[in-house]
Design a protein around this motif. Structure first.
Motif, PDB file in Angstrom:
ATOM      1  N   ALA A 234       0.829  -1.199   0.000  1.00 51.74           N
ATOM      2  CA  ALA A 234       0.000   0.000   0.000  1.00 51.74           C
ATOM      3  C   ALA A 234       0.864   1.250   0.000  1.00 51.74           C
ATOM      4  N   ASP A 235       0.367   2.288  -0.669  1.00 49.43           N
ATOM      5  CA  ASP A 235       1.120   3.536  -0.627  1.00 49.43           C
ATOM      6  C   ASP A 235       0.858   4.233   0.709  1.00 49.43           C
TER       7      ASP A 235
ATOM      8  N   ASN B  53      -0.686   6.959   1.670  1.00 43.42           N
ATOM      9  CA  ASN B  53      -2.044   7.411   1.981  1.00 43.42           C
ATOM     10  C   ASN B  53      -2.961   6.244   2.331  1.00 43.42           C
ATOM     11  N   GLN B  54      -2.827   5.129   1.627  1.00 33.93           N
ATOM     12  CA  GLN B  54      -3.643   3.952   1.927  1.00 33.93           C
ATOM     13  C   GLN B  54      -3.299   3.413   3.306  1.00 33.93           C
TER      14      GLN B  54
ATOM     15  N   ARG C 262      -5.863   3.201   6.522  1.00 34.24           N
ATOM     16  CA  ARG C 262      -6.152   1.939   7.200  1.00 34.24           C
ATOM     17  C   ARG C 262      -5.796   2.013   8.675  1.00 34.24           C
TER      18      ARG C 262
END
Length: 78
Positions: free
Chosen positions: A2-3, A5-6, A10
């Motif tokens: 995931a980058d 921001n993701q 989360r």
């Protein structure tokens, strides 16, 4: 993977759920200063615990790799 921001989204969702379960989130529109301080303190603790866990994992992974002195090449300890 995931980058940034993701991952942040989360993690924020998990922390928000935990804080709500612990009663540390004020209901919408009722952000009393004491609630804000409790939320800030809890977020600091969560961040510290997460950092500790990630560092421990990294150090454990590095401990499995043999290290050598950059000057003489002798095997060393971590």
């Amino acid at each position: 993977m995931a980058d940034h921001n993701q991952l942040r989204a989360r993690l924020a969702a998990v922390v928000r759920e935990f804080l709500a379960e612990e009663g540390l989130l004020a209901p919408p529109g009722q952000g009393a200063p004491s609630r804000f301080e409790a939320l800030e303190d809890a977020a600091d603790e969560v961040g510290d615990a997460l950092t500790r866990e990630l560092l421990e994992q990294e150090l454990a992974a590095e401990a499995e790799v043999e290290c050598h002195c950059p000057t003489c090449g002798a095997a060393g300890l971590r």
